[in-house]
Design a protein around this motif. Structure first.
Motif, PDB file in Angstrom:
ATOM      1  N   GLY A 227       0.802  -1.211   0.000  1.00  0.00           N
ATOM      2  CA  GLY A 227       0.000   0.000   0.000  1.00  0.00           C
ATOM      3  C   GLY A 227       0.839   1.267   0.000  1.00  0.00           C
ATOM      4  N   ARG A 228       0.265   2.332  -0.550  1.00  0.00           N
ATOM      5  CA  ARG A 228       0.929   3.631  -0.475  1.00  0.00           C
ATOM      6  C   ARG A 228       0.222   4.568   0.506  1.00  0.00           C
ATOM      7  N   ASN A 229      -0.763   4.034   1.239  1.00  0.00           N
ATOM      8  CA  ASN A 229      -1.359   4.797   2.338  1.00  0.00           C
ATOM      9  C   ASN A 229      -0.270   5.089   3.371  1.00  0.00           C
ATOM     10  N   PRO A 230      -0.319   6.227   4.041  1.00  0.00           N
ATOM     11  CA  PRO A 230       0.707   6.532   5.055  1.00  0.00           C
ATOM     12  C   PRO A 230       0.876   5.424   6.092  1.00  0.00           C
ATOM     13  N   TYR A 231      -0.216   4.759   6.496  1.00  0.00           N
ATOM     14  CA  TYR A 231      -0.077   3.729   7.532  1.00  0.00           C
ATOM     15  C   TYR A 231       0.585   2.448   7.014  1.00  0.00           C
ATOM     16  N   PHE A 248      10.372  -6.892  15.595  1.00  0.00           N
ATOM     17  CA  PHE A 248      11.183  -5.693  15.357  1.00  0.00           C
ATOM     18  C   PHE A 248      10.358  -4.421  15.121  1.00  0.00           C
ATOM     19  N   GLY A 249       9.058  -4.499  15.371  1.00  0.00           N
ATOM     20  CA  GLY A 249       8.247  -3.289  15.357  1.00  0.00           C
ATOM     21  C   GLY A 249       7.857  -2.757  14.001  1.00  0.00           C
ATOM     22  N   THR A 250       7.866  -3.604  12.976  1.00  0.00           N
ATOM     23  CA  THR A 250       7.473  -3.137  11.635  1.00  0.00           C
ATOM     24  C   THR A 250       6.139  -3.745  11.189  1.00  0.00           C
ATOM     25  N   PHE A 251       5.398  -4.322  12.132  1.00  0.00           N
ATOM     26  CA  PHE A 251       4.115  -4.932  11.763  1.00  0.00           C
ATOM     27  C   PHE A 251       2.997  -3.892  11.769  1.00  0.00           C
ATOM     28  N   GLU A 252       2.088  -4.041  10.809  1.00  0.00           N
ATOM     29  CA  GLU A 252       0.884  -3.209  10.762  1.00  0.00           C
ATOM     30  C   GLU A 252      -0.250  -4.059  10.198  1.00  0.00           C
ATOM     31  N   ALA A 253      -1.369  -4.107  10.920  1.00  0.00           N
ATOM     32  CA  ALA A 253      -2.529  -4.873  10.452  1.00  0.00           C
ATOM     33  C   ALA A 253      -3.284  -4.077   9.391  1.00  0.00           C
ATOM     34  N   GLU A 254      -3.964  -4.801   8.515  1.00  0.00           N
ATOM     35  CA  GLU A 254      -4.763  -4.163   7.465  1.00  0.00           C
ATOM     36  C   GLU A 254      -5.940  -3.428   8.110  1.00  0.00           C
ATOM     37  N   ASP A 255      -6.131  -2.176   7.722  1.00  0.00           N
ATOM     38  CA  ASP A 255      -7.178  -1.351   8.332  1.00  0.00           C
ATOM     39  C   ASP A 255      -7.981  -0.666   7.231  1.00  0.00           C
ATOM     40  N   ALA A 256      -7.657   0.595   6.938  1.00  0.00           N
ATOM     41  CA  ALA A 256      -8.370   1.325   5.887  1.00  0.00           C
ATOM     42  C   ALA A 256      -8.075   0.697   4.527  1.00  0.00           C
ATOM     43  N   LYS A 257      -8.942   0.982   3.568  1.00  0.00           N
ATOM     44  CA  LYS A 257      -8.770   0.467   2.213  1.00  0.00           C
ATOM     45  C   LYS A 257      -7.364   0.770   1.710  1.00  0.00           C
ATOM     46  N   VAL A 258      -6.689  -0.267   1.209  1.00  0.00           N
ATOM     47  CA  VAL A 258      -5.315  -0.110   0.744  1.00  0.00           C
ATOM     48  C   VAL A 258      -5.309   0.368  -0.704  1.00  0.00           C
TER      49      VAL A 258
END
Length: 448
Positions: A227-231, A248-258
């Motif tokens: 994704g190119r969303n900021p999150y 290592f702190g680089t995980f992000e769950a899918e949230d807003a439309k990617v």
């Protein structure tokens, strides 16, 4: 398992399918020597085609729309072919460097047939991939190669095949510590399995895998990565496992439309341009930046870096996403889409035949075929952008094919298609000749 040419062992269709999902156990995927290790990637090509077709069918059933576009799909496949062309001429740099370290500097030797060695290598290869993948996003010169994989504004199984020619020439370094104690044959298996696993996670038709989301890299996690969303920026680097990102702190769950693609879209389907433009950008920025240290920072700091900014740039400079972004999609006539599909199928035939017969061909013939494949992929990219002068390059390509085919330098896998190819390229050369004449006449009328 039966033998194959070159000492490689044969695999069944069931084993190939399980290799795609990394569920082939140690007992079926342990080999004494590198020469015995099957080419799992090449043998998976039929499964790539089958899964792409399945993805199209499921996407149509779920959303009443196809999962990809002809122009973007052909571009992704073209980049995939380009990335594999060096293998026609040279042995994989990953294996060459690994075997060299193993032969000359290994500290001790783990047993090749031990399940413990197999599972340790599984973790080692995946962790090495995480490290390389993360650095490829955080070092500008490495990002210049890797960003090709992120340049598609679609997210489907075609995107998985969109690879860089140059990336492999830096990734090998991260695997070398394993060469001090893990046999090359075990490494060669997991290098392929790690790559194959990442094919099927490039899809939107698989939503959530429940508890597996905690451990494995899944389609949901990898959608965030693309994704190119900021999150989404600089998140979820894992190959097979997502545990490294969680650690290592680089995980992000899918949230807003990617919204997929690069923060600054390249707007091109030309596979050659996509490979070279990022390097040209670094070159121009390097010479335009004042100060020796700043020049080095252009190369070795993040792609968002600039004088006075943090190493990875400023998060607030990431373009805002509205969710209504429209992918680059030049309007072309339907006949041109059909033309591109037919000619790409011909290229695939010639490319597959090249892989099958490379050991029997002279170096000159190999280089001629590689050159024609590159020319063909570039032409198709320009046609998909509806470039007005692409027809000139296309007529040259058709005439080159006709001459080389007559001289015996090109050959189809299917002898029955030889005559059909001659007719096809003759008609195409005539068609583009007429189009060029129309364009010349039209230009003259406009001047007057």
């Amino acid at each position: 398992m039966g033998g194959e040419a070159g000492g490689r062992l044969a695999t069944t269709q069931g084993q190939q399918l399980r290799a795609l999902f990394y569920v082939l156990p140690p007992g079926e995927s342990s080999f004494r020597t590198v020469e015995e290790v099957p080419d799992y990637v090449e043998k998976s090509i039929p499964f790539f085609v089958a899964f792409i077709a399945l993805e199209f069918a499921v996407s149509w059933f779920q959303k009443r729309k196809l999962s990809g576009r002809i122009n973007d799909g052909i571009c992704s496949l073209s980049l995939g072919i380009l990335s594999r062309l060096p293998d026609v001429l040279f042995r994989s740099v990953d294996l060459i460097s690994y075997i060299y370290i193993w032969n000359n500097y290994r500290l001790f030797e783990l047993p090749w047939d031990s399940p413990w060695t197999w599972y340790l290598t599984f973790l080692g290869v995946d962790f090495a991939y995480y490290c390389f993948h993360r650095i490829s996003h955080e070092v500008n010169i490495l990002w210049a190669a890797h960003q090709i994989h992120h340049s598609s504004e679609d997210y489907n199984l075609f995107t998985a095949l969109r690879q860089s020619v140059l990336q492999r020439y830096t990734s090998w370094i991260f695997n070398l510590p394993m060469a001090l104690f893990i046999p090359p044959s075990v490494f060669a298996v997991h290098l392929q399995f790690n790559l194959l696993y990442q094919f099927w996670i490039h899809t939107e038709v698989v939503t959530n895998l429940g508890p597996l989301e905690w451990i494995l890299n899944t389609p949901s996690h990898h959608r965030v990565h693309h994704g190119r969303n900021p999150y989404c920026i600089d998140k979820n680097y894992g190959g097979t496992l997502i545990i490294w990102d969680r650690i290592f702190g680089t995980f992000e769950a899918e949230d807003a439309k990617v919204i997929y693609g690069l923060t600054h879209p390249v707007n091109s389907f030309d596979p050659i341009m996509l490979q070279l433009r990022p390097l040209a950008h670094i070159w121009n920025t390097f010479w335009a930046t004042l100060g020796f240290c700043n020049k080095l920072s252009v190369i070795f700091k993040g792609p968002g870096w600039g004088p006075g900014k943090p190493r990875l740039g400023l998060p607030e400079e990431i373009p805002v996403i509205s969710g209504k972004e429209i992918p680059f999609n030049p309007s072309v006539p339907v006949y041109l889409d059909c033309y591109a599909v037919v000619h790409f199928a011909v290229i695939m035939d010639l490319y597959t035949e090249l892989l099958a017969s490379v050991t029997m061909l002279s170096q000159g013939t190999i280089l001629l075929r590689i050159g024609f494949v590159i020319l063909s992929l570039a032409c198709l990219g320009l046609l998909m952008e509806n470039r007005p002068r692409a027809g000139i390059l296309e007529i040259i390509r058709c005439l080159v094919f006709m001459g080389m085919y007559k001289l015996g330098y090109f050959r189809s896998q299917f002898s029955s298609l030889g005559c059909a190819y001659e007719v096809l390229f003759s008609l195409c050369a005539a068609f583009w000749g007429i189009q060029i004449m129309k364009w010349i006449i039209s230009s003259k009328h406009k001047r007057h």
